[in-house]
Design a protein around this motif. Sequence first.
Motif, short mmCIF file in Angstrom:
data_model
loop_
_atom_site.label_atom_id
_atom_site.label_comp_id
_atom_site.label_asym_id
_atom_site.label_seq_id
_atom_site.Cartn_x
_atom_site.Cartn_y
_atom_site.Cartn_z
N GLY A 94 -28.58 -37.03 -3.19
CA GLY A 94 -27.68 -35.94 -2.83
C GLY A 94 -26.22 -36.33 -2.76
O GLY A 94 -25.35 -35.55 -3.14
N LEU A 95 -25.94 -37.55 -2.26
CA LEU A 95 -24.56 -37.97 -2.02
C LEU A 95 -24.13 -39.17 -2.85
O LEU A 95 -22.98 -39.60 -2.76
CB LEU A 95 -24.36 -38.28 -0.53
CG LEU A 95 -24.60 -37.11 0.43
CD1 LEU A 95 -24.43 -37.58 1.87
CD2 LEU A 95 -23.67 -35.95 0.13
N VAL A 394 -27.01 -33.34 5.19
CA VAL A 394 -25.83 -33.05 4.35
C VAL A 394 -26.17 -33.31 2.88
O VAL A 394 -25.76 -32.55 1.99
CB VAL A 394 -24.63 -33.92 4.79
CG1 VAL A 394 -23.47 -33.76 3.81
CG2 VAL A 394 -24.19 -33.54 6.19
N ALA A 395 -26.94 -34.37 2.62
CA ALA A 395 -27.33 -34.70 1.24
C ALA A 395 -28.19 -33.60 0.64
O ALA A 395 -28.08 -33.29 -0.56
CB ALA A 395 -28.07 -36.03 1.23
N ILE A 396 -29.06 -33.00 1.43
CA ILE A 396 -29.91 -31.91 0.95
C ILE A 396 -29.06 -30.72 0.52
O ILE A 396 -29.27 -30.11 -0.54
CB ILE A 396 -30.93 -31.50 2.04
CG1 ILE A 396 -31.94 -32.62 2.27
CG2 ILE A 396 -31.65 -30.21 1.65
CD1 ILE A 396 -32.83 -32.42 3.48
N ARG A 401 -26.75 -27.61 -3.99
CA ARG A 401 -25.53 -26.91 -4.41
C ARG A 401 -25.21 -27.20 -5.87
O ARG A 401 -24.64 -26.35 -6.57
CB ARG A 401 -24.36 -27.32 -3.51
CG ARG A 401 -23.03 -26.68 -3.89
CD ARG A 401 -21.96 -26.96 -2.86
NE ARG A 401 -22.26 -26.32 -1.58
CZ ARG A 401 -21.52 -26.45 -0.49
NH1 ARG A 401 -20.44 -27.22 -0.52
NH2 ARG A 401 -21.85 -25.84 0.62
N ARG A 402 -25.56 -28.38 -6.33
CA ARG A 402 -25.20 -28.73 -7.71
C ARG A 402 -26.38 -28.68 -8.67
O ARG A 402 -26.23 -29.02 -9.85
CB ARG A 402 -24.56 -30.12 -7.75
CG ARG A 402 -25.47 -31.27 -7.45
CD ARG A 402 -24.81 -32.61 -7.83
NE ARG A 402 -25.74 -33.69 -7.75
CZ ARG A 402 -25.98 -34.41 -6.67
NH1 ARG A 402 -25.32 -34.15 -5.55
NH2 ARG A 402 -26.87 -35.39 -6.69
N ASN A 407 -33.84 -22.06 -5.95
CA ASN A 407 -32.81 -21.05 -5.65
C ASN A 407 -33.12 -20.24 -4.39
O ASN A 407 -32.50 -19.20 -4.15
CB ASN A 407 -32.65 -20.09 -6.84
CG ASN A 407 -32.10 -20.81 -8.07
OD1 ASN A 407 -31.16 -21.59 -7.96
ND2 ASN A 407 -32.70 -20.54 -9.22
N ARG A 408 -34.05 -20.69 -3.59
CA ARG A 408 -34.38 -19.98 -2.35
C ARG A 408 -33.29 -20.24 -1.31
O ARG A 408 -33.08 -21.38 -0.90
CB ARG A 408 -35.74 -20.43 -1.83
CG ARG A 408 -36.91 -20.09 -2.74
CD ARG A 408 -38.20 -20.71 -2.24
NE ARG A 408 -38.15 -22.16 -2.27
CZ ARG A 408 -39.13 -22.96 -1.81
NH1 ARG A 408 -40.20 -22.43 -1.27
NH2 ARG A 408 -39.00 -24.27 -1.88
N TRP A 409 -32.60 -19.19 -0.85
CA TRP A 409 -31.46 -19.35 0.06
C TRP A 409 -31.86 -20.00 1.39
O TRP A 409 -31.16 -20.87 1.88
CB TRP A 409 -30.81 -17.98 0.31
CG TRP A 409 -29.80 -17.64 -0.73
CD1 TRP A 409 -30.05 -17.20 -2.00
CD2 TRP A 409 -28.38 -17.75 -0.61
NE1 TRP A 409 -28.87 -17.02 -2.68
CE2 TRP A 409 -27.82 -17.34 -1.86
CE3 TRP A 409 -27.53 -18.13 0.41
CZ2 TRP A 409 -26.46 -17.32 -2.09
CZ3 TRP A 409 -26.16 -18.11 0.19
CH2 TRP A 409 -25.63 -17.71 -1.05
N TRP A 410 -32.96 -19.55 1.96
CA TRP A 410 -33.38 -20.10 3.26
C TRP A 410 -33.69 -21.58 3.15
O TRP A 410 -33.29 -22.38 3.99
CB TRP A 410 -34.58 -19.34 3.79
CG TRP A 410 -35.24 -19.98 4.98
CD1 TRP A 410 -36.45 -20.59 5.02
CD2 TRP A 410 -34.69 -20.12 6.30
NE1 TRP A 410 -36.71 -21.09 6.28
CE2 TRP A 410 -35.65 -20.81 7.08
CE3 TRP A 410 -33.49 -19.72 6.90
CZ2 TRP A 410 -35.43 -21.11 8.43
CZ3 TRP A 410 -33.28 -20.02 8.24
CH2 TRP A 410 -34.25 -20.70 8.99
#
Length: 483
Positions: A94-95, A394-396, A401-402, A407-410
């Motif tokens: 993620g980071l 934060v990495a998740i 995001r990228r 694509n599930r918002w929750w």
Amino acid sequence: MIDSPTTPTTSDGGSSLRGSIGVAGIVFLVIAAAAPLTAVAGSLPVMIAIGNGAGAPMAYIIAAVVLLIFSVGYAAMSGSVTDTGAFYAYVRKGLGRSAGLGGAGLALLAYTTIQAAIYGLAASTLQGVVVKFGGPDLPWWLWAGVLMAIVGVLGYRSIDLGAKVLGVLLVAEIALIVALSVGVLIKGGAHGIDFVSFTPHAFFSGSPGIALMFAIGSFVGFEATAIYGEEAKNPKRTVPIATYVAVITIGVLYAVASWAVVLAFGSDKVAEAAQSDTADLTFTAATKFLGSVASDIMMVMLVTSLFAALLAFHNAIARYIFALSRTGFAPKRLMNVHPKHGSPHEGSILQTISAFILVGAFAVANADPVLQLFTWMAGVAIVAILALMVLTSVAIIAYFRRTDSDNRWWHTKIAPALGTIGLVGITALVIANFTTLIGGSRVLSVVFLVVIAVVFVGGVVGARLVADRQLDRGARTQHSPLA
């Protein structure tokens, strides 16, 4: 429940772990690392005595809710990450590699220190049990050495063997905790059944930050749901299910058991009882509601609970070392897989050596195994693992995001954001109470917090140095006459 490890296809090992551990086996490993009886008989009395008294059970519920929300994004990302490095692999994906190695440093620090802490508590407890039943009064460090040797042998073998050992011990200690809870509730506690423990007034009384600190510490190790992904049946299905089951099981078990202990003395009297006899609070409740024999059995089972946690953390550390080696950030020989057991045996041996050195240093310094070894190292571990979980959360968010993998918002945005906020809040409370956790020394608390920060920064810098070295090596190879 837990099948035998898959037979290796090569005789000289390899760089992939093998096994067919299922949901139940992984959940066993996670709950074993949480050491239920240790939490109920060890941490809970302290939470009640110096934390928020009768409001302690609510701390477990809050911790479980925050971790469940965090687990939504964690489980969603598990479909894209099947790596024994777990949090390290998530942060790296993620980071980036630098932050990932910094996270790996935090994980190794957290698990190494919590294991050393538990060796101190386990050795001290075992020493007391042996003496209580007429055995020799041997030094605590001798018992610690015996425990390290046994854990080292089991850790060298396959994860399936370790899971079976943990399973037997875990069923017994959970049965004992449930028996105590049922016994108290059936008899109506000391003054009847009430729900004071779950009211805001009770939770915010005293020092709720200290209670949350111990509560979140009781969940340390639930990362194991992803750590054993490579050794699981169908990891994309097993890891998410095991994560939810483990967090819910631990949360419910701790909340009910702690509530029962509060009721055993009465909501208005339990804080006073804990302050007058912190060490024996849960055993006194067991004697009163189950009998002296059950109390003695609980004392013995506390040793096996601590042993189960030691084995679980040993396995986690060995697999982190394996993951670092496989990605080029540790010696290559550490990614060798045992040709027969399918285990990261080299990392297991290294972990056993490091445990002997760390615990041995406290023994040579003539430190108290509980007041110093256990308390100090547990404090470092809780802060380090919380920092790592914030980094993972934060990495998740950054990963989803990228990418368009989910694509599930929750699952990919809302839950990870809420989980991050919750974890940051708990981390702030823990740091605010850190001096109390490690014995009241402000200088020592600052030193330990600096060490945690240095480990993370060192990992980030180390990753960049390794990357630069690899680029230089690639450039030389490209311009070599033999290239």
